[in-house]
Design an enzyme around this catalytic site. Structure first.
Site, PDB file in Angstrom:
ATOM      1  N   LYS A   1       0.837  -1.206   0.000  1.00 33.58           N
ATOM      2  CA  LYS A   1       0.000   0.000   0.000  1.00 33.58           C
ATOM      3  C   LYS A   1       0.875   1.260   0.000  1.00 33.58           C
ATOM      4  O   LYS A   1       0.627   2.197  -0.772  1.00 33.58           O
ATOM      5  CB  LYS A   1      -0.895   0.015   1.256  1.00 33.58           C
ATOM      6  N   ASN A   2       1.885   1.271   0.859  1.00 32.57           N
ATOM      7  CA  ASN A   2       2.679   2.490   1.018  1.00 32.57           C
ATOM      8  C   ASN A   2       3.643   2.733  -0.144  1.00 32.57           C
ATOM      9  O   ASN A   2       4.269   3.790  -0.228  1.00 32.57           O
ATOM     10  CB  ASN A   2       3.446   2.481   2.341  1.00 32.57           C
TER      11      ASN A   2
ATOM     12  N   ASP B   1       4.936   0.746  12.008  1.00 26.94           N
ATOM     13  CA  ASP B   1       3.732   0.079  11.482  1.00 26.94           C
ATOM     14  C   ASP B   1       3.636  -1.387  11.893  1.00 26.94           C
ATOM     15  O   ASP B   1       2.650  -2.046  11.571  1.00 26.94           O
ATOM     16  CB  ASP B   1       3.698   0.188   9.945  1.00 26.94           C
TER      17      ASP B   1
ATOM     18  N   ARG C   1       1.293  14.748  13.358  1.00 27.10           N
ATOM     19  CA  ARG C   1       1.804  14.509  12.001  1.00 27.10           C
ATOM     20  C   ARG C   1       1.842  15.748  11.104  1.00 27.10           C
ATOM     21  O   ARG C   1       1.083  15.878  10.142  1.00 27.10           O
ATOM     22  CB  ARG C   1       0.997  13.403  11.324  1.00 27.10           C
TER      23      ARG C   1
ATOM     24  N   CYS D   1      -4.123  13.049  13.230  1.00 22.95           N
ATOM     25  CA  CYS D   1      -4.815  11.781  13.014  1.00 22.95           C
ATOM     26  C   CYS D   1      -4.726  11.021  14.318  1.00 22.95           C
ATOM     27  O   CYS D   1      -4.126  11.496  15.273  1.00 22.95           O
ATOM     28  CB  CYS D   1      -4.203  11.006  11.857  1.00 22.95           C
TER      29      CYS D   1
ATOM     30  N   ILE E   1       8.493   7.094  16.781  1.00 21.31           N
ATOM     31  CA  ILE E   1       8.098   7.809  15.562  1.00 21.31           C
ATOM     32  C   ILE E   1       6.827   8.640  15.778  1.00 21.31           C
ATOM     33  O   ILE E   1       6.766   9.807  15.368  1.00 21.31           O
ATOM     34  CB  ILE E   1       7.882   6.819  14.383  1.00 21.31           C
TER      35      ILE E   1
ATOM     36  N   ARG F   1      -8.648  -0.129   4.993  1.00 25.21           N
ATOM     37  CA  ARG F   1      -7.757   0.840   4.352  1.00 25.21           C
ATOM     38  C   ARG F   1      -6.463   0.176   3.915  1.00 25.21           C
ATOM     39  O   ARG F   1      -5.857   0.627   2.943  1.00 25.21           O
ATOM     40  CB  ARG F   1      -7.401   1.956   5.347  1.00 25.21           C
TER      41      ARG F   1
ATOM     42  N   ARG G   1      -4.091  10.860   4.793  1.00 19.94           N
ATOM     43  CA  ARG G   1      -3.020  11.849   4.870  1.00 19.94           C
ATOM     44  C   ARG G   1      -2.056  11.762   3.685  1.00 19.94           C
ATOM     45  O   ARG G   1      -1.471  12.766   3.281  1.00 19.94           O
ATOM     46  CB  ARG G   1      -2.222  11.646   6.148  1.00 19.94           C
TER      47      ARG G   1
END
Ligand code: UD1
Length: 420
Positions: free
Chosen positions: A22-23, A307, A123, A118, A329, A399, A94
């Site tokens: 996805k990223n 993540d 962020r 978020c 993070i 998502r 985002r």
């Protein structure tokens, strides 16, 4: 609203195919704005975020068409007719801010809604804006929007990021590919998704050196052309299902997963007692004996990814001994902790660290998913728990995880989606 029901206690056994990342897909789609020609992406995952990015590109005038029946191939192309990224789309995702660099490089203007906070933290996007300013963009922030302008074209610059940002690196890499002259990005993020974006940009005619390192040098070119690009497999989906095999005490083959993209995740899972073996077409993941507590700290790649933090914590919740999970993070990424504790986990948050005291078993409960990765952590806990777990608010899951209940059920998990 859909929910997921899990009845725990079944060791997983079988094969799970890992989808495209996805990223990686999201910035690659934004790169479609850098050319009028056709960009064809393959191995595209079927996810809500991909639909959101498609809607955003359509708003800019780009036609996004699935070109195969199963929609794993996306073809993007067309002239930019509108440079506004509206609040209604940006607030859903985002990563929409990734259109800022390409729009400025291509058209000299962009109006992009500020993403705002978020669930996992504030962020900000200051690093994106400062870098683009060094390349000649001017910004006015008003009414919740970033209004960006460039007189003429963006120009090359030497940009030293004060801290590592995946999104800012991607935005500037795309912008620099079409800028006048040389750009050097120092202290750049080097996640595999950035390497994938760079590889696609090179296929489009960009001149980039240092791919995979902390320092990227980009010689801007006058125009980019179309290309065909296959998206890398999702390393976070890989790590998540590795945790599923481990927490259930099972053995799963992760087809198409890549060991060389997992960074510290492999070492940490192995230290915790998970057996991971590379095969030519994927990874075999097994848990033969008990799990042990391991301390972990999230860091930019190749460190342990933020993540994966929530999923790993579910594993630690049922391990022997204690572990300390430190999040460096995002400032607010422990919202899964109270939910895991409702299932019998013993986790205490102290500032940026969570102390996890392992317990032999969890018990099923109704729980609430708060963000994408937290959702998967609750599913993992449900796989290990006695009795029934209901995970509410699964739209977060949709998502970023494709067909999670089908993939797990095919390996013997007692899991189903309850619609409505
Ligand atoms: C990306 C990933 C996300 C992952 C994160 C960190 C995508 C679509 N999303 O998000 O899944 O969790 O990397 O690996 O790829 N920051 C600033 N100013 C900025 C930009 C970032 O202060 O202008 C801060 C952030 O608040 C955060 C840190 O830098 O604390 C890292 O964020 P960043 O790497 O930019 O994350 P994203 O690109 O948003």
């Amino acid at each position: 609203m859909d929910r997921i029901r899990i009845r725990g206690g079944h060791p997983l056994s079988g094969t799970i195919t890992i989808g495209g990342a996805k990223n990686a897909a999201l910035p690659l789609m934004a790169a479609g704005l850098l050319t009028d020609e056709r960009l064809v992406l393959t191995n595209v995952p079927r996810l809500a975020d991909i639909q959101t990015m498609s809607a955003l590109l359509a708003q800019h005038g780009i036609a996004v068409e699935p070109v195969t029946a199963d929609k794993r191939v996306l073809s993007l192309g067309g002239a930019i007719s509108n440079t506004e990224a509206p609040y209604d789309i940006v607030r859903k995702m985002r990563a929409s801010v990734l259109v800022l660099g390409p729009l400025l490089a291509r058209t000299g203007e962009a109006r992009v809604s500020l993403p705002g906070g978020c669930a996992i933290g504030t962020r900000p996007v200051d690093l994106h804006l400062k870098g683009l300013e060094q390349m000649g963009a001017r910004f006015n922030l008003a009414n919740g929007y970033i209004d960006g302008r460039v007189d003429g074209r963006l120009h090359g610059a030497t940009i030293v990021f004060p801290s590592v940002s995946v999104g800012a690196t991607e935005n500037l890499l795309m912008a620099a590919s079409l800028a006048d002259g040389r750009t050097v990005l120092t202290n750049a993020a080097r996640e595999p998704e950035i390497g994938d974006l760079a590889a696609c940009l090179v296929a489009m005619g960009a001149r980039i050196e240092g791919i995979g390192s902390h320092s990227l040098t980009i010689e801007g070119v006058g125009r980019l052309h179309g290309a065909d690009h296959a998206i890398i497999p999702d390393r976070i989906e890989t790590g998540s299902y590795a945790c599923a095999a481990a927490i259930s005490g099972g053995s799963v083959f992760l087809r198409d997963a890549r060991l060389d993209h997992l960074g510290a995740t492999v070492r940490i899972l192995r230290e915790a007692g998970v057996e991971i073996t590379a095969r030519p077409d994927g990874l075999m993941v097994k848990r033969l004996n008990g799990l042990h507590g391991v301390d972990v700290m999230t860091e930019p790649y190749p460190g342990f990814p933020t993540d994966m933090q929530a999923q790993f914590m579910a594993l630690m919740a049922v391990s022997d001994g204690a572990s300390m999970v430190t999040e460096t993070i995002f400032e607010n990424r422990f919202m899964h902790v109270p939910e895991l504790n409702r299932m019998g986990a013993r986790i205490n948050v102290q500032g940026a660290s969570a102390i996890v005291r392992g317990t032999p078993s969890l018990s099923g409960a109704p729980v609430m998913a708060t963000d994408l990765r937290a959702s998967l952590s609750l599913i993992l806990a449900g796989l290990a728990a006695r009795g029934e777990t209901i995970v509410n608010r699964v739209y977060h899951l949709d998502r970023g995880y494709e067909s999670v209940e089908q993939k797990l059920a095919a390996c013997g998990a007692d899991i189903e989606r309850i619609s409505g």
